[in-house]
Design a protein around this motif. Structure first.
Motif, PDB file in Angstrom:
ATOM      1  N   ILE A 207      -3.071  -1.165   1.744  1.00 40.18           N
ATOM      2  CA  ILE A 207      -3.191  -0.502   3.045  1.00 40.18           C
ATOM      3  C   ILE A 207      -1.926   0.318   3.281  1.00 40.18           C
ATOM      4  CG2 ILE A 207      -3.277  -0.823   5.539  1.00 40.18           C
ATOM      5  CD1 ILE A 207      -4.989  -3.187   5.215  1.00 40.18           C
ATOM      6  N   CYS A 215      -4.586   3.683   9.715  1.00 39.27           N
ATOM      7  CA  CYS A 215      -4.351   2.970   8.462  1.00 39.27           C
ATOM      8  C   CYS A 215      -5.357   3.440   7.427  1.00 39.27           C
ATOM      9  CB  CYS A 215      -4.423   1.456   8.655  1.00 39.27           C
ATOM     10  SG  CYS A 215      -6.043   0.820   9.102  1.00 39.27           S
ATOM     11  N   VAL A 217      -7.101   2.452   3.758  1.00 38.83           N
ATOM     12  CA  VAL A 217      -7.371   1.248   2.975  1.00 38.83           C
ATOM     13  C   VAL A 217      -7.950   1.629   1.622  1.00 38.83           C
ATOM     14  CG1 VAL A 217      -8.473  -1.025   3.007  1.00 38.83           C
ATOM     15  CG2 VAL A 217      -7.883   0.103   5.165  1.00 38.83           C
ATOM     16  N   ALA A 221      -5.149   4.355   0.244  1.00 32.36           N
ATOM     17  CA  ALA A 221      -3.796   3.802   0.345  1.00 32.36           C
ATOM     18  C   ALA A 221      -3.054   3.943  -0.980  1.00 32.36           C
ATOM     19  CB  ALA A 221      -3.859   2.338   0.761  1.00 32.36           C
ATOM     20  N   THR A 232       3.253   1.102   2.750  1.00 40.37           N
ATOM     21  CA  THR A 232       2.096   0.744   1.934  1.00 40.37           C
ATOM     22  C   THR A 232       2.207  -0.714   1.508  1.00 40.37           C
ATOM     23  OG1 THR A 232       1.854   3.010   1.121  1.00 40.37           O
ATOM     24  CG2 THR A 232       0.776   1.271  -0.137  1.00 40.37           C
ATOM     25  N   ILE A 282      -3.960  -7.920   7.364  1.00 42.26           N
ATOM     26  CA  ILE A 282      -4.102  -7.061   6.180  1.00 42.26           C
ATOM     27  C   ILE A 282      -5.371  -7.435   5.429  1.00 42.26           C
ATOM     28  CG2 ILE A 282      -3.080  -6.409   3.977  1.00 42.26           C
ATOM     29  CD1 ILE A 282      -1.528  -5.319   6.318  1.00 42.26           C
ATOM     30  N   GLN A 285      -8.604  -6.279   7.150  1.00 44.11           N
ATOM     31  CA  GLN A 285      -8.894  -4.855   7.018  1.00 44.11           C
ATOM     32  C   GLN A 285      -9.400  -4.513   5.623  1.00 44.11           C
ATOM     33  OE1 GLN A 285      -6.230  -1.999   9.066  1.00 44.11           O
ATOM     34  NE2 GLN A 285      -4.997  -3.772   9.626  1.00 44.11           N
ATOM     35  N   ILE A 286      -8.900  -5.209   4.606  1.00 40.44           N
ATOM     36  CA  ILE A 286      -9.425  -5.008   3.252  1.00 40.44           C
ATOM     37  C   ILE A 286     -10.877  -5.476   3.182  1.00 40.44           C
ATOM     38  CG2 ILE A 286      -9.206  -5.728   0.840  1.00 40.44           C
ATOM     39  CD1 ILE A 286      -6.174  -5.894   1.326  1.00 40.44           C
ATOM     40  N   GLU A 289     -13.111  -3.026   4.871  1.00 43.42           N
ATOM     41  CA  GLU A 289     -13.331  -1.854   4.026  1.00 43.42           C
ATOM     42  C   GLU A 289     -14.419  -2.119   2.982  1.00 43.42           C
ATOM     43  OE1 GLU A 289     -12.769   1.815   1.850  1.00 43.42           O
ATOM     44  OE2 GLU A 289     -12.478   1.185   3.930  1.00 43.42           O
TER      45      GLU A 289
END
Length: 700
Positions: A207, A215, A217, A221, A232, A282, A285-286, A289
């Motif tokens: 990210i 942000c 991802v 990223a 990052t 973190i 959010q991954i 995605e």
């Protein structure tokens, strides 16, 4: 439709070239039955394998190329042909859908009528039909007409109408990796990897936080890492859910080129500007995605998943994965150990019996598990690992050597800046991968320094690479020896060795494995995809009679801290799940009983992972009362703690407290009294020293 708007699709596979002219009744070799904005159905006798990627070109009638693209086969059989999903197109896929459906209407059955007299786009292949206009691309449809060949006015925009079908959920398997995340689902009984937005089989677990608050991802990223190195985040899984301590942070900082900090709830986080973002966020959010990417690819909502973690993950880390998934709108059906998932992919529905060693060496972690596979049923015998030994450590060791060679050749001293470090790590990764297939590699970084202006040119050989990284390989062998000893086994009693993770492509790793087990490791499954495929297989069979039986074990001992900060194991490592234990604890004069719970193998409790403190408060306990705590782990390795009054048998409410500062708990236990714990540490390098400086410079 005018002649110049008619198109052909040429599909190229490793087996043959497929032709299908959409503008006439004459077909060469094969025939496209349906085409939509995101996929197509193809009638063909030459069937590629499910999951195979097909490159194609869109041509006009004059044979001029309009665009190129990539598709993946999502199902295939001799009766229906095959279904393909577009992975990438050089033009808007809706254009292809409109032209294809209009041309095909002259010789194929008409698409279904939708409300308002509108003709819908042809259906997607099975498992790809969109169910929610907000989550799937709305199909482009053409105006209804009795004459299929009626010319379409170029200035008339096609109408858009969402397909109205029943909303269904999709369960996927997610290999939440330290460096890359892989997602899979099952099509017609076979697991298939879901590609990322760029068409690759994995998504970088990275990210980047931009200055405007946005942000980026995944691959977006990774593309920004060199430009924004301090913003990052990579390798966050190593610290996911772990309790923040200053000494632990100082040790961990040498692995990260961005500043670590303490986040809310005594957890690890990353400092971005004036704020601290937790590793839990973190991870969420991954996962968000990969969930949204899977939805876009499949065209259906993704509501649940089986998520894999390293076998050596603690309970608090597993719980962090569940919390992160919840934030990403995913229901976690099971948190599965990565080696176990790979074993499922290895022995799924096979009528055989074997004892296998799953050697899982990924970007950030190493796990070794001994698994008995019998007719599709799996029993984990022993496991072990290290969450700070992985492919990224190879990169850092090589980057340090490249930096040293550059300084030696140019006779200059250099404290590299963050962008230079990012370039070094990227070059080191390329060198590592290249040296798996060749014996020499020239590292070239133009304008590596500007004052003085110097180009970095350093040659690295495989022999030097193997010498540099030998301690990391030896560390994996030492762990494997201990795991076999714990199980009372020898290397000769293992029937097969399964390699999992990108680091197993390194020749020195393969040689070490072959030498230790005295046999060549198996290469029957893709090391990058095996874990995700196994997770998808389990996800598709959960709750059915076909679901494999998984007998797992507790990867690390769970116990409590006692006076002298000594660790007293309550449930030992490798205990068969489910398991439970009981512990009597005296209450204080206020009627409070508290047990600090830790997980690990060190005799010094401070070196182990802090899980929580189990606390009971009750007036009845004020006069010398005791509490009977019951600590249990179910078959999924999910921990629960309850308590009763042993005199009355009455249940007592238990609070699992993580708010109390860990340092305060350790101080109450007193100074450590026992033998000095043996801790393996990465050899110090130039880069690790630089990371420490960066932490002090930018992290405070």
């Amino acid at each position: 439709m005018t002649e110049d708007r008619r198109q052909s699709l040429r599909l190229e596979s490793s087996a043959r070239i497929l032709w299908a002219n959409l503008g006439s009744d004459t077909f060469q070799v094969d025939r496209l039955r349906d085409v939509s904005a995101t996929g197509a159905r193809v009638a063909t006798d030459a069937l590629p394998r499910v999951g195979e990627e097909i490159r194609f070109e869109a041509l006009d009638d004059a044979g001029q190329r309009l665009c190129v693209g990539l598709a993946r086969v999502v199902w295939a059989d001799t009766q229906r042909g095959m279904g393909i999903a577009f992975l990438a197109l050089g033009v808007d896929p809706n254009v292809v859908a409109v032209l294809a459906s209009a041309d095909a209407a002259s010789h194929e059955r008409r698409p279904p009528q939708l409300p308002g007299g509108v003709v819908g786009a042809p259906p997607l292949p099975t498992g790809l039909a969109p169910t929610d206009a907000k989550r799937a691309p709305a199909p482009i449809v053409e105006a209804a007409a009795d004459e299929a060949d009626e010319e379409l006015d170029d200035e008339t925009a096609p109408q858009i109408e969402p397909l109205r079908v029943r909303r269904t959920g999709m369960i996927i398997g997610i290999d939440l990796g330290t460096t890359n995340t892989c997602v899979s689902h099952v099509v017609d009984g076979r697991p298939v990897v879901i590609p990322g937005r760029t068409g690759k089989s994995t998504v970088p677990s990275m990210i980047t936080f931009s200055d405007d608050g946005k942000c980026h991802v995944g691959q977006r990223a990774a593309d920004r890492q060199i430009l924004f190195p301090l913003q990052t985040v990579y390798g966050s899984k190593r610290l996911l859910g772990r309790t923040y301590r200053a000494d632990t942070a100082a040790e961990a900082q040498q692995h990260f080129a961005y500043p670590l900090a303490e986040a809310e709830g005594q957890r690890f986080g990353v400092r971005v500007g004036d704020s601290v973002i937790s590793m839990d966020d973190i991870a969420s959010q991954i996962l968000e995605e990969v969930r949204s990417t899977a939805e876009e690819h499949l065209g259906v909502p993704v509501e649940a998943a089986v998520i894999t973690v390293p076998a050596y993950f603690s309970e608090v880390q597993r719980d962090a994965v569940r919390r992160a998934a919840k934030k990403a709108n995913l229901t976690v059906l099971r948190v599965l150990n990565e080696p176990t998932a790979a074993a499922i992919a290895y022995g799924h529905k096979q009528k055989s019996q074997a004892r296998i060693a799953v050697w899982d060496f990924g970007g950030g972690t190493f796990d070794i598990s001994i698994v008995d596979v019998t007719d599709g049923h799996l029993e984990v015998v022993a496991t072990g690992g290290d969450c700070f030994v992985g492919g990224s450590d190879f990169d850092d060791v090589v980057a340090s050597w490249i930096l040293g060679e550059f300084q030696r050749i140019e006779a200059i001293e250099l404290d590299p800046q963050p962008q230079q470090i990012a370039r070094l790590r990227e070059a080191a990764e390329h060198a590592k991968c290249s040296l798996s297939v060749q014996t020499e590699y020239m590292v070239e970084l133009p304008e590596f320094t500007r004052d003085p202006r110097r180009e970095l040119r350093v040659e690295l050989t495989r022999e030097v690479f193997e010498e540099l990284t030998r301690p990391l390989v030896e560390r994996t062998i030492a762990i494997t020896e201990q795991v076999l000893a714990d199980a009372g086994l020898t290397a000769n009693q293992v029937d097969d060795v399964v390699l999992v993770g990108g680091a197993t492509r390194i020749p020195a790793v393969q040689h070490a494995v072959a030498t230790f087990f005295r046999r060549r490791p198996s290469k029957r499954i893709n090391p990058d995809e095996a874990v995700a495929l196994g997770a998808a297989l389990l996800a598709s069979e959960i709750g059915t009679s076909d679901a494999p039986t998984l007998l797992d074990i507790l990867p690390m001992s769970v116990g409590r801290g006692v006076t002298g900060t000594r660790f007293e194991a309550l449930v030992p490592k490798n205990s068969r799940l489910p398991v439970e234990c009981e512990l009597k604890v005296a209450a204080d004069f206020l009627g409070t009983a508290s047990v600090p719970i830790f997980q690990g193998e060190f005799t010094d409790v401070a070196k182990n992972e802090y899980i929580c403190s189990a606390v009971v408060e009750d007036r009845v306990l004020q006069d010398g009362g005791t509490v009977l705590f019951r600590l249990s782990f179910d078959e999924h390795c999910v921990m629960s703690i309850d308590a009763v009054n042993p005199k009355t048998g009455r249940a007592l409410p238990v609070v699992l407290d993580r708010a109390r500062p860990l340092q305060e708990i350790l101080e109450q236990l007193g100074e450590y009294q026992g033998p000095a714990p043996v801790v393996w540490k990465m050899p110090e390098s130039r880069l690790s020293k630089v990371f420490g400086k960066l932490f002090k410079l930018f992290g405070r």
